[in-house]
Design a protein around this motif. Sequence first.
Motif, PDB file in Angstrom:
ATOM      1  N   ASP A 159       0.813  -1.217   0.000  1.00 34.34           N
ATOM      2  CA  ASP A 159       0.000   0.000   0.000  1.00 34.34           C
ATOM      3  C   ASP A 159       0.850   1.272   0.000  1.00 34.34           C
ATOM      4  N   GLY A 160       2.170   1.131  -0.105  1.00 29.13           N
ATOM      5  CA  GLY A 160       3.074   2.271  -0.145  1.00 29.13           C
ATOM      6  C   GLY A 160       3.660   2.664   1.207  1.00 29.13           C
ATOM      7  N   THR A 161       3.151   2.093   2.281  1.00 29.15           N
ATOM      8  CA  THR A 161       3.673   2.381   3.616  1.00 29.15           C
ATOM      9  C   THR A 161       5.111   1.887   3.713  1.00 29.15           C
ATOM     10  N   GLN A 162       5.955   2.701   4.337  1.00 29.98           N
ATOM     11  CA  GLN A 162       7.347   2.311   4.524  1.00 29.98           C
ATOM     12  C   GLN A 162       7.690   2.301   5.995  1.00 29.98           C
ATOM     13  N   ALA A 163       8.667   1.496   6.344  1.00 34.19           N
ATOM     14  CA  ALA A 163       9.139   1.410   7.722  1.00 34.19           C
ATOM     15  C   ALA A 163      10.656   1.329   7.704  1.00 34.19           C
ATOM     16  N   LYS A 164      11.261   1.832   8.771  1.00 40.59           N
ATOM     17  CA  LYS A 164      12.710   1.750   8.946  1.00 40.59           C
ATOM     18  C   LYS A 164      13.009   0.626   9.934  1.00 40.59           C
ATOM     19  N   ILE A 165      14.112  -0.070   9.707  1.00 42.45           N
ATOM     20  CA  ILE A 165      14.490  -1.215  10.520  1.00 42.45           C
ATOM     21  C   ILE A 165      15.901  -1.014  11.060  1.00 42.45           C
ATOM     22  N   VAL A 166      16.101  -1.426  12.308  1.00 38.98           N
ATOM     23  CA  VAL A 166      17.416  -1.470  12.934  1.00 38.98           C
ATOM     24  C   VAL A 166      17.544  -2.854  13.556  1.00 38.98           C
ATOM     25  N   PHE A 167      18.701  -3.508  13.372  1.00 32.85           N
ATOM     26  CA  PHE A 167      18.874  -4.821  13.980  1.00 32.85           C
ATOM     27  C   PHE A 167      20.274  -4.986  14.537  1.00 32.85           C
ATOM     28  N   GLY A 168      20.383  -5.845  15.536  1.00 31.30           N
ATOM     29  CA  GLY A 168      21.670  -6.204  16.107  1.00 31.30           C
ATOM     30  C   GLY A 168      21.843  -5.761  17.543  1.00 31.30           C
ATOM     31  N   TYR A 169      22.732  -6.470  18.243  1.00 29.82           N
ATOM     32  CA  TYR A 169      22.977  -6.199  19.656  1.00 29.82           C
ATOM     33  C   TYR A 169      23.674  -4.863  19.887  1.00 29.82           C
ATOM     34  N   THR A 170      24.566  -4.452  18.996  1.00 34.36           N
ATOM     35  CA  THR A 170      25.262  -3.184  19.199  1.00 34.36           C
ATOM     36  C   THR A 170      24.284  -2.022  19.139  1.00 34.36           C
ATOM     37  N   ALA A 171      23.352  -2.068  18.209  1.00 34.09           N
ATOM     38  CA  ALA A 171      22.395  -0.974  18.042  1.00 34.09           C
ATOM     39  C   ALA A 171      21.293  -0.990  19.087  1.00 34.09           C
ATOM     40  N   LEU A 172      20.866  -2.163  19.517  1.00 31.17           N
ATOM     41  CA  LEU A 172      19.692  -2.268  20.380  1.00 31.17           C
ATOM     42  C   LEU A 172      19.981  -2.857  21.755  1.00 31.17           C
ATOM     43  N   GLY A 173      21.119  -3.465  21.957  1.00 28.33           N
ATOM     44  CA  GLY A 173      21.373  -4.159  23.209  1.00 28.33           C
ATOM     45  C   GLY A 173      20.548  -5.422  23.239  1.00 28.33           C
ATOM     46  N   GLN A 174      19.281  -5.253  23.387  1.00 32.90           N
ATOM     47  CA  GLN A 174      18.327  -6.364  23.340  1.00 32.90           C
ATOM     48  C   GLN A 174      16.960  -5.768  23.087  1.00 32.90           C
ATOM     49  N   ALA A 175      16.059  -6.567  22.586  1.00 33.30           N
ATOM     50  CA  ALA A 175      14.721  -6.053  22.302  1.00 33.30           C
ATOM     51  C   ALA A 175      13.903  -5.907  23.578  1.00 33.30           C
ATOM     52  N   GLU A 176      14.062  -6.820  24.495  1.00 33.22           N
ATOM     53  CA  GLU A 176      13.332  -6.773  25.755  1.00 33.22           C
ATOM     54  C   GLU A 176      14.314  -6.806  26.907  1.00 33.22           C
ATOM     55  N   PRO A 177      14.405  -5.839  27.755  1.00 40.55           N
ATOM     56  CA  PRO A 177      13.703  -4.567  27.661  1.00 40.55           C
ATOM     57  C   PRO A 177      14.355  -3.673  26.615  1.00 40.55           C
ATOM     58  N   TYR A 178      13.531  -2.969  25.892  1.00 45.26           N
ATOM     59  CA  TYR A 178      13.971  -2.036  24.861  1.00 45.26           C
ATOM     60  C   TYR A 178      14.801  -0.943  25.528  1.00 45.26           C
ATOM     61  N   PRO A 179      16.026  -0.680  25.047  1.00 47.75           N
ATOM     62  CA  PRO A 179      16.897   0.264  25.749  1.00 47.75           C
ATOM     63  C   PRO A 179      16.413   1.706  25.712  1.00 47.75           C
ATOM     64  N   TYR A 180      15.560   2.042  24.763  1.00 47.25           N
ATOM     65  CA  TYR A 180      15.101   3.424  24.635  1.00 47.25           C
ATOM     66  C   TYR A 180      13.650   3.525  25.101  1.00 47.25           C
ATOM     67  N   VAL A 181      13.408   3.119  26.333  1.00 42.71           N
ATOM     68  CA  VAL A 181      12.056   2.982  26.861  1.00 42.71           C
ATOM     69  C   VAL A 181      11.271   4.286  26.845  1.00 42.71           C
ATOM     70  N   HIS A 182      11.918   5.386  27.036  1.00 39.37           N
ATOM     71  CA  HIS A 182      11.213   6.660  27.117  1.00 39.37           C
ATOM     72  C   HIS A 182      10.662   7.095  25.771  1.00 39.37           C
ATOM     73  N   TRP A 183      11.103   6.470  24.709  1.00 35.99           N
ATOM     74  CA  TRP A 183      10.716   6.931  23.373  1.00 35.99           C
ATOM     75  C   TRP A 183       9.991   5.867  22.574  1.00 35.99           C
ATOM     76  N   SER A 184       9.599   4.767  23.184  1.00 32.51           N
ATOM     77  CA  SER A 184       9.017   3.681  22.412  1.00 32.51           C
ATOM     78  C   SER A 184       7.539   3.884  22.091  1.00 32.51           C
ATOM     79  N   ASP A 185       6.830   4.708  22.832  1.00 29.74           N
ATOM     80  CA  ASP A 185       5.411   4.917  22.589  1.00 29.74           C
ATOM     81  C   ASP A 185       5.131   6.413  22.466  1.00 29.74           C
ATOM     82  N   PRO A 186       4.820   6.904  21.252  1.00 31.96           N
ATOM     83  CA  PRO A 186       4.601   8.325  21.079  1.00 31.96           C
ATOM     84  C   PRO A 186       3.362   8.846  21.798  1.00 31.96           C
ATOM     85  N   ASN A 187       2.514   7.956  22.325  1.00 29.46           N
ATOM     86  CA  ASN A 187       1.309   8.397  23.019  1.00 29.46           C
ATOM     87  C   ASN A 187       1.515   8.572  24.521  1.00 29.46           C
TER      88      ASN A 187
END
Length: 188
Positions: A159-187
């Motif tokens: 449908d034309g929607t695009q998303a950006k992806i980041v992967f790997g331990y160096t960039a994210l540490g781990q998915a759970e818990p997400y290291p950038y907790v303060h910014w994970s939910d824009p609401n």
Amino acid sequence: MFRFAAIATLASSVLIGGCLPPPPGHFGSFVTPVTPDEYGQRLCRHLDLEDYSGCLSEVLDYFEAPRPDDLPYGRNSNAGPIAMVLDQQVYLGRYDATPLVTRFRVTQGEKYCQGGYDAFAGSTDTILAVRCSDGRRGRADLTSALDGRNGIGRLELEDGTQAKIVFGYTALGQAEPYPYVHWSDPND
């Protein structure tokens, strides 16, 4: 024989190094240098401008903080956390990769997207076929950072929607818990 092997090795090095244009259907090269700023831009772009700078600072601080080199090896050498920003929301999950089979699954609450390719099942390139729980389908193209264990990517849905992806331990540490907790939910 030696001359042929040397030429094949040189050609492979040039292709893998990203000096040639990407093959048809690919969004980018196979390998590219990725800076902490690029990871931050991809992880924070879903936020309002007033929150974007705080998120980017948090990502850059994460990269500057000393961490032990305790990345998992063995089966986890080509597996790890993955984050995707789709429809202004952060989806988190795991990827598993080999040269011939790659899969990932990310979730955001009840919603999910998953994708993969499998050369043994007839996939002819490394574009990952993706389907999401809301019925949308598309394709993802992942590009490794120079270290080969982390990277970035892009998802494009039909449908034309695009998303950006980041992967790997160096960039994210781990998915759970997400290291950038303060910014994970824009609401929040």
